[in-house]
Design a protein around this motif. Structure first.
Motif, short mmCIF file in Angstrom:
data_model
loop_
_atom_site.label_atom_id
_atom_site.label_comp_id
_atom_site.label_asym_id
_atom_site.label_seq_id
_atom_site.Cartn_x
_atom_site.Cartn_y
_atom_site.Cartn_z
N PRO A 164 -2.10 -8.76 -4.11
CA PRO A 164 -2.99 -7.59 -3.92
C PRO A 164 -3.15 -7.22 -2.43
O PRO A 164 -3.68 -5.85 -2.14
CB PRO A 164 -4.34 -7.77 -4.67
N MET A 165 -3.94 -7.89 -1.62
CA MET A 165 -4.17 -7.66 -0.61
C MET A 165 -2.71 -6.67 0.76
O MET A 165 -3.03 -6.08 0.83
CB MET A 165 -4.64 -8.99 0.39
N VAL A 166 -2.00 -7.57 -0.23
CA VAL A 166 -0.56 -6.86 0.89
C VAL A 166 -0.71 -5.62 -0.13
O VAL A 166 0.31 -4.42 0.67
CB VAL A 166 0.22 -7.57 1.14
N SER A 167 -0.05 -6.04 -1.32
CA SER A 167 1.14 -4.94 -2.01
C SER A 167 0.26 -3.58 -2.42
O SER A 167 0.65 -2.16 -3.10
CB SER A 167 1.31 -5.66 -3.24
N GLU A 168 -0.79 -3.71 -2.69
CA GLU A 168 -2.30 -2.72 -3.09
C GLU A 168 -3.20 -2.26 -2.22
O GLU A 168 -2.54 -0.77 -2.08
CB GLU A 168 -2.67 -3.13 -4.59
N ALA A 169 -3.30 -3.11 -1.43
CA ALA A 169 -4.27 -2.27 -0.50
C ALA A 169 -3.41 -1.63 0.58
O ALA A 169 -4.88 -0.10 0.90
CB ALA A 169 -4.71 -3.86 0.71
N PRO A 170 -2.82 -2.07 0.82
CA PRO A 170 -2.08 -0.76 1.62
C PRO A 170 -1.82 1.13 0.69
O PRO A 170 -2.43 2.01 1.63
CB PRO A 170 -0.74 -0.94 2.29
N LEU A 171 -1.56 0.84 -0.75
CA LEU A 171 -1.86 1.83 -0.99
C LEU A 171 -3.02 2.45 -1.03
O LEU A 171 -3.14 3.82 -1.45
CB LEU A 171 -0.98 1.75 -2.94
N ASP A 172 -3.85 1.95 -1.31
CA ASP A 172 -5.21 2.85 -1.63
C ASP A 172 -5.57 3.38 0.80
O ASP A 172 -6.71 4.19 0.28
CB ASP A 172 -6.81 1.20 -1.90
N ILE A 173 -4.86 2.71 1.04
CA ILE A 173 -5.49 3.18 2.65
C ILE A 173 -4.96 4.22 2.62
O ILE A 173 -5.79 5.49 2.95
CB ILE A 173 -5.13 2.20 3.39
N ILE A 174 -3.85 4.56 1.60
CA ILE A 174 -3.61 5.31 1.73
C ILE A 174 -3.97 6.58 1.00
O ILE A 174 -4.08 7.90 1.43
CB ILE A 174 -1.36 5.93 1.09
N ARG A 175 -4.38 6.84 0.33
CA ARG A 175 -5.20 7.35 -0.96
C ARG A 175 -6.24 7.84 -0.53
O ARG A 175 -7.07 9.27 -0.48
CB ARG A 175 -5.42 6.92 -1.53
N THR A 176 -7.06 7.00 0.50
CA THR A 176 -8.75 6.69 0.94
C THR A 176 -8.88 7.51 2.55
O THR A 176 -9.36 8.57 2.67
CB THR A 176 -9.33 6.35 0.66
N ARG A 177 -7.33 7.54 3.25
CA ARG A 177 -7.14 7.62 4.61
C ARG A 177 -6.36 8.06 4.96
O ARG A 177 -6.55 9.27 5.65
CB ARG A 177 -7.43 7.07 5.72
N HIS A 178 -5.37 8.28 3.62
CA HIS A 178 -3.88 9.69 3.94
C HIS A 178 -3.65 8.88 4.97
O HIS A 178 -2.50 10.35 5.61
CB HIS A 178 -4.46 10.91 4.43
N TYR A 179 -3.04 7.89 5.39
CA TYR A 179 -2.09 7.61 6.59
C TYR A 179 -0.66 7.47 5.91
O TYR A 179 -0.78 7.24 4.35
CB TYR A 179 -2.45 5.82 7.01
#
Length: 587
Positions: A87-102
């Protein structure tokens, strides 16, 4: 992390607070942009598809391993598959997209940076080396992403709550700076550069705080560190305390209030206390900038740096802009200014502004093939641009500005090329202004010292102080190692400025300053006291320069300015300049 302060060269005004965004080395370079709210889930799906594709690829490779393959190879594939499913690789970046709009690539690299830093702290050497596996997995995903990234639309209109990122880099090219215009970055910090490097010039034009020449900031600052840029003091504070952040936020609010107050001067002419009007113009890089110039109350565009239309063109756009594309850009700026003059500088590339396409790639130094030298060597490129500029002159007042003039024949050849462009338009019955004015940039000492051979053939002059200082003092203005020697009040510079304004007055033609000195409020009284009546600067600086002129009695300045021009002692010049700034000048 303990807070610390870095001291650099201040190149713009204001304060900004935000998180560091490190521009990565080319090997790990990815696109960075913010995704609009309505595109977030599509971006999440794009990253998820790339992860799934790599997972399938790893399974396929594992299943096709030959029977005599080393067992370690299968084990490494298993490790990579496990990393990718973590999850630290497969899910955490998805959260970054949702929260920071990267965007997807940026989100993935950001998370890999976090994990890599954690692995660096592990004492066990074997486990510490697993950082490389994470990076290898990430690179596989990035390869999938970058194969389709160019097809995605660029995000615009991002919420201001996300606009708190500060670019930290070794250096930023002019083309890269233009790329950041459409992204919500609020500050720039670079290891290299000087007061008038192009990072400095463009940051001022964007009204974005920046500090350059910090030496090793990109190595000391970590991704996502909180930063405060005080660009008036040339200070970058890394990992500031909450109390310090709050103090600077209060200062920000005061500056914002003062800026809004200055905004009320928009429609007020820049007339001194003794009734002398100074024309304030704006420098722009792209046609869209004309709107900001108008909003700032500019009387026109004193410098349209047309080379930015030619830069940063890659992929399917890897070609020179056509005549039509240039015409539409110039026309847009001209129409936006609603009759106010627009001075378009012809292509000025070379040195620190190379083009980035095939056979026309320019890697020459500042003394090489640049500006008008390049245009005269590439007459078809020059002719195409001149036709586009002339066509735009049918829609408003346009002036043509030729850069880096040093020889009489360069003026003669340029005027001949302009006439050739006019004749071709006449034959095609395409409208243009037959009386379009043509001027020269005075940025080489040879030009300033031999103006009588130029002024009879020209309609106006415009002094590019950035290059004039560079060439007079033999200093590369983009080299931070010699940035401390860059001195805009060196006696030689002041003499060249005085000679130029005198020659223009004698020839009865206008002379403007469009370089960095025009936007430096510490020099405003000096310049208008010397006789300059046209100043062109980044639009963001125009209101405070106007206020300075409104509070100045120019006639009362002249005795002090004459003293400065008779002085060759740098310390005395600085003392006299301080006196000029502090003079209480009543009507």
């Amino acid at each position: 992390m303990a807070s610390f302060t870095l001291q650099g060269i201040p190149v713009s005004r204001g304060i900004t607070i935000g998180r560091a965004h490190l521009l990565r080395p080319a090997a790990m370079d990815v696109k960075h942009y913010l995704v609009a709210q309505e595109q977030v889930e599509a971006e999440v799906e794009r990253l998820q598809r790339a992860i799934d594709a790599v997972q399938l690829d790893l399974q396929s490779i594992w299943s096709e391993l030959p029977t005599d393959a080393p067992t370690e190879l299968g084990a490494f594939l298993d490790v990579h598959a496990l990393i990718l499913s973590d999850p630290m690789v497969s899910e955490a970046p998805l959260d970054i997209i949702r929260t920071r709009h990267y965007n997807a690539e940026w989100a993935l690299v950001t998370q890999v940076d976090v994990l890599s830093a954690q692995f660096d702290e592990i004492e066990d050497e074997y486990l510490r080396e697993r950082k490389a596996d994470i990076q290898q997995v990430a690179e596989r995903v990035l390869k999938v992403l970058t194969g389709s990234a160019d097809q995605l639309p660029r995000a615009v209109g991002v919420d201001e709550q996300n606009a708190n990122m500060i670019v930290v880099a070794k250096d930023i090219s002019p083309a890269d700076m233009m790329q950041f215009r459409d992204v919500a970055f609020t500050g720039f910090v670079t290891d290299e550069g000087g007061t008038n490097s192009h990072t400095a010039i463009v940051s001022r034009s964007l009204g974005i705080p920046a500090v350059v020449g910090l030496g090793n900031a990109s190595h000391l600052i970590r991704q996502d560190d909180w930063l405060i840029i005080d660009s008036d003091a040339g200070v970058v504070i890394v990992a500031p305390s909450p109390l310090l952040i709050e103090q600077y936020r209060q200062q920000q609010a005061v500056l914002l209030k003062a800026r809004k107050k200055l905004g009320k001067l928009k429609k007020t002419p820049a007339i001194s206390l003794d009734g002398i009007e100074v024309t304030l113009l704006a420098n722009i890089e792209l046609p869209e900038d004309a709107h900001a110039a108008l909003e700032a109350g500019a009387s026109g565009v004193g410098l349209f740096r047309s080379e930015f239309l030619f830069m940063g063109r890659t992929g399917v756009e890897q070609h020179l802009p056509s005549e039509e594309e240039q015409f539409l850009a110039y026309k847009q700026a001209v129409q936006t200014m609603k009759g106010r003059p627009v001075t378009i500088r012809t292509l000025d590339v070379g040195a620190d502004k190379p083009l980035e396409h095939g056979e026309h790639n320019i890697l020459n130094p500042a003394l090489g093939l640049r500006a008008i030298r390049y245009c005269l060597k590439e007459p078809q490129i020059f002719l195409t641009q001149l036709r586009a500029i002339l066509r735009a002159s049918a829609f408003g007042t346009v002036h043509i500005l030729i850069p880096m003039i040093a020889h009489a024949f360069e003026i003669d050849q340029s005027l001949a090329m302009i006439e050739q462009a006019k004749e071709s338009l006449r034959i095609e019955r395409i409208a243009f202004d037959e009386n379009v004015q043509v001027g020269a940039m005075i940025e080489i000492p040879a030009a300033a010292l031999s103006l009588p051979m130029f002024v009879k053939k020209l309609d106006f002059l415009s002094i590019g102080t950035n290059d004039l200082i560079q060439y007079t003092l033999a200093i590369d203005r983009a080299d931070h190692e010699v940035a401390h020697l860059y001195n805009d009040t060196h006696p030689a510079i002041l003499q060249l400025l005085s000679m130029t304004v005198s020659a223009a007055e004698k020839a009865a033609i206008p002379v403007a300053i469009c370089g960095g000195m025009a936007g430096d409020i510490k020099l405003t009284r000096l310049l208008i006291g010397m006789g300059f009546r046209e100043l062109s600067m980044p639009a963001a600086l125009l209101p405070e320069i106007k206020q300075e002129i409104l509070n100045t009695n120019i006639a009362a300045l002249e005795p002090s300015v004459k003293k400065i021009l008779r002085t060759y002692d740098p310390q005395v010049i600085q003392e006299l300049l301080a006196e000029v700034r502090e003079l209480r000048l009543l009507h």
